[in-house]
Design an enzyme around this catalytic site. Structure first.
Site, PDB file in Angstrom:
ATOM      1  N   ARG A   1       0.185   4.370  17.822  1.00 33.97           N
ATOM      2  CA  ARG A   1      -0.652   5.543  16.830  1.00 33.97           C
ATOM      3  C   ARG A   1      -0.062   6.312  17.088  1.00 33.97           C
ATOM      4  O   ARG A   1       0.092   7.364  16.821  1.00 33.97           O
ATOM      5  CB  ARG A   1      -2.181   5.447  16.612  1.00 33.97           C
ATOM      6  CG  ARG A   1      -2.651   4.302  15.538  1.00 33.97           C
ATOM      7  CD  ARG A   1      -1.248   3.743  15.074  1.00 33.97           C
ATOM      8  NE  ARG A   1      -1.140   2.491  14.201  1.00 33.97           N
ATOM      9  CZ  ARG A   1      -0.955   1.043  13.183  1.00 33.97           C
ATOM     10  NH1 ARG A   1       0.366   1.236  13.943  1.00 33.97           N
ATOM     11  NH2 ARG A   1      -0.820   0.455  12.926  1.00 33.97           N
TER      12      ARG A   1
ATOM     13  N   ASP B   1       0.971  -0.879   0.087  1.00 33.59           N
ATOM     14  CA  ASP B   1       0.179   0.405  -0.294  1.00 33.59           C
ATOM     15  C   ASP B   1       0.687   1.626  -0.004  1.00 33.59           C
ATOM     16  O   ASP B   1       0.810   2.034  -0.787  1.00 33.59           O
ATOM     17  CB  ASP B   1      -0.546  -0.027   0.952  1.00 33.59           C
ATOM     18  CG  ASP B   1      -2.044  -1.212   0.949  1.00 33.59           C
ATOM     19  OD1 ASP B   1      -2.055  -1.417  -0.423  1.00 33.59           O
ATOM     20  OD2 ASP B   1      -3.136  -0.924   2.273  1.00 33.59           O
TER      21      ASP B   1
ATOM     22  N   ASP C   1      -8.019   3.378  12.232  1.00 28.88           N
ATOM     23  CA  ASP C   1      -6.027   4.394  11.950  1.00 28.88           C
ATOM     24  C   ASP C   1      -6.359   5.403  12.026  1.00 28.88           C
ATOM     25  O   ASP C   1      -5.793   6.088  11.714  1.00 28.88           O
ATOM     26  CB  ASP C   1      -5.206   3.186  11.355  1.00 28.88           C
ATOM     27  CG  ASP C   1      -4.805   1.886  13.082  1.00 28.88           C
ATOM     28  OD1 ASP C   1      -4.878   1.892  13.663  1.00 28.88           O
ATOM     29  OD2 ASP C   1      -4.098   0.906  11.886  1.00 28.88           O
TER      30      ASP C   1
ATOM     31  N   SER D   1      -4.171  -9.399   6.974  1.00 27.78           N
ATOM     32  CA  SER D   1      -4.024  -8.018   7.272  1.00 27.78           C
ATOM     33  C   SER D   1      -3.370  -8.763   8.806  1.00 27.78           C
ATOM     34  O   SER D   1      -3.820  -8.453   9.920  1.00 27.78           O
ATOM     35  CB  SER D   1      -5.224  -7.369   6.870  1.00 27.78           C
ATOM     36  OG  SER D   1      -4.798  -6.001   7.653  1.00 27.78           O
TER      37      SER D   1
END
Length: 405
Positions: free
Chosen positions: A94, A14, A123, A178
Site C-alpha cells: 500500500r 468496484d 486499506d 474477495s
C-alpha cells in the site's frame, strides 16, 4: 477545463463502477492509475475497460522491483510478522501504491485521489495515511463512505449501475472470494471464511499452490545466499530479489508452503478471518531468520525481535511514511551488516526443514559448543557464574525460610 481526479484502479467491478459515479457526482475528468505490484494476468484488458467506462486516461505503472527492494526486503530483514502469522502481503504494497498515486496526481495536476477501499477494512487507513503524509493538500474520496451518493451495496447493484451508464462488461454477479494479489502473496476473504467455525474449502480457494496433503512425496532441496540481509542467489544462480521471490513462489506452492488461516485484529477495531498464501515469502523469511540466528549475538537478536514486532505493527497500520518507521528501519539495517552467508533447506509437505547454514561471520564455535574442554572455556568457571547468577533467587529463598521458622 474540468478538474481531474486520480482513481486507484484495479479493473474490478468496484473501481469500474466508481468511474461513472465520479463523473456524475463530482464532474471530474477521471484518470485511472493501476499500480503493478505483481498481479499477473489481472492486468489484462484494463485499458479498454477503463476507456469504455469513461476514463480519460489510464496509467499502468510497474513498480514490482521497487515494491520488492524498498518495502518487502526491509520487512524480511526485520522479520516483521503481524500477530505471529501474517506476513504483511497487502500491507507492504500500500505505501508504494500511495506514493505512485501521488506522483501521478502531481504530474496530471489533479485535485483529488479516489480509492475503492471499504469503510470496514484496513486499506482505507493505509492509502489515506500515505496520501496525507505525501500530499496533504489533495482531497481524498472514498465512495464506500459516501452514504448520500454511493447507493450500491452489492455486486448486482454495481452491475446494474454500470449498465445504466452504458457500461456492459462481462462481470458476474456470482459470489466469490474477495482477493488481493501481488508478487508476495494472495489473500482470500468471504464465503465460508466469514464463519471461523468453517474449515476453508482449499480445493476451491487456493491459487498459488496446493495443500501439504497434495504436495509431492519427495522433498526438494533449496540453497540461497544472502549479502547484508538481502537475497542474491537461488540454487547457485545470481538473481535479483524479485526473480528470487517468483521462483520461490513456484517451489513453495508446489510443496504446500505458506498457507495461513488467521483471525486478525484490523486497525479499525474488528476481527476478520482470512486465508493467506505466501509460499515464496514464507521461505524467504525462514531462510533469512535461519542465517541471522548463526550471526547475530544474543542481545541483538533478542532486542531485534521486539523491533520486528513493532515494525510489523507500523506497516500493518499504514504508518510507513513516518519518522518511527524510518528510525526502526535504521536500527534493522545496522543489524544486517554481517548477515551474509548460505542457507540450505528442504521443502517437504508444508515444511521448511533446515539442511545446513554457513557464514564467514558465524558466531558459532564448534570447540566452545562441544562437550570437550577447550582453551576458551573452563567448566569450573560455571560454578562461580551460577552462584552469582542465582544469588537473588537464593537470598529470596533464605528469607522465606527465616520468615517461616
Amino acid at each position: 477545463m474540468k478538474e481531474k481526479v486520480i482513481l486507484a484502479y484495479s479493473g474490478g467491478l468496484d473501481t469500474t463502477a466508481i468511474i461513472p459515479w465520479l463523473k456524475e457526482n463530482y464532474d471530474y475528468d477521471v484518470v485511472c492509475v493501476c499500480i503493478d505490484v505483481g498481479q499477473g494476468n489481472e492486468l489484462d484488458g484494463l485499458e479498454e475497460r477503463a476507456k469504455l467506462s469513461g476514463a480519460e486516461k489510464l496509467y499502468i505503472e510497474d513498480i514490482v522491483d521497487e515494491f520488492v527492494d524498498e518495502y518487502i526486503i526491509p520487512c524480511v530483514q526485520a522479520n516483521a510478522v503481524y500477530e505471529n502469522k501474517y506476513l504483511l502481503g497487502t500491507s507492504m504494497a500500500r505505501p508504494g501504491i500511495a506514493k505512485r498515486l501521488v506522483e501521478i496526481a502531481r504530474k496530471e495536476g489533479a485535485v483529488a485521489i479516489c480509492h475503492g477501499a471499504t469503510g470496514k477494512g484496513n486499506d482505507q487507513v493505509r492509502f489515506e495515511l500515505g496520501i496525507k503524509a505525501l500530499a496533504p493538500d489533495l482531497k481524498i474520496i472514498a465512495p464506500w463512505r459516501c452514504n448520500d451518493t454511493w447507493k450500491m451495496q452489492s455486486r448486482e447493484d454495481e452491475i446494474e449501475y454500470c449498465k445504466q451508464h452504458g457500461i456492459d462488461l462481462p462481470f458476474s454477479a456470482d459470489s466469490s472470494y474477495s482477493r488481493d494479489r501481488n508478487l508476495w502473496h494472495i489473500s482470500h476473504e468471504g464465503l465460508e471464511l466469514e464463519d471461523p467455525a468453517n474449515e476453508p474449502n482449499y480445493d476451491h480457494l487456493l491459487v498459488l499452490g496446493v495443500t501439504p496433503e497434495k504436495a509431492p512425496e519427495e522433498g526438494e532441496y533449496v540453497t540461497m545466499t544472502f549479502e547484508k540481509g538481502k537475497p542474491v542467489s537461488l540454487n547457485g544462480k545470481a538473481m535479483k530479489a524479485s526473480d528470487i521471490i517468483k521462483e520461490l513462489n513456484v517451489l513453495g506452492g508446489k510443496h504446500g508452503i505458506g498457507i495461513v488461516d488467521i483471525v486478525e485484529n484490523r486497525v479499525v477495531g474488528m476481527k476478520s478471518r482470512g486465508v493467506y498464501e505466501t509460499p515464496g515469502g514464507t521461505i524467504l523469511m525462514e531462510a533469512h531468520a535461519q542465517l541471522e540466528e548463526l550471526i547475530l549475538d544474543r542481545d541483538t537478536l533478542a532486542f531485534k525481535k521486539g523491533i520486528g514486532n513493532k515494525f510489523a505493527d507500523v506497516v500493518y497500520e499504514g504508518k510507513w511514511f513516518t519518522p518511527l518507521r524510518e528510525a526502526l528501519q535504521a536500527f534493522i539495517e545496522s543489524t544486517q551488516e554481517y548477515v551474509t552467508g548460505e542457507v540450505k533447506f528442504k521443502l517437504y509437505k508444508g515444511n521448511i526443514i533446515k539442511a545446513g547454514t554457513t557464514s564467514p561471520y558465524s558466531l558459532y564455535s564448534e570447540s566452545l559448543a562441544s562437550f570437550t574442554t577447550g582453551e576458551l572455556y573452563d567448566h569450573h568457571d560455571a560454578e562461580g557464574f551460577i552462584n552469582l547468577f542465582g544469588l537473588s533467587l537464593k537470598v529470596r529463598a533464605l528469607k522465606e525460610l527465616e520468615r517461616n521458622n
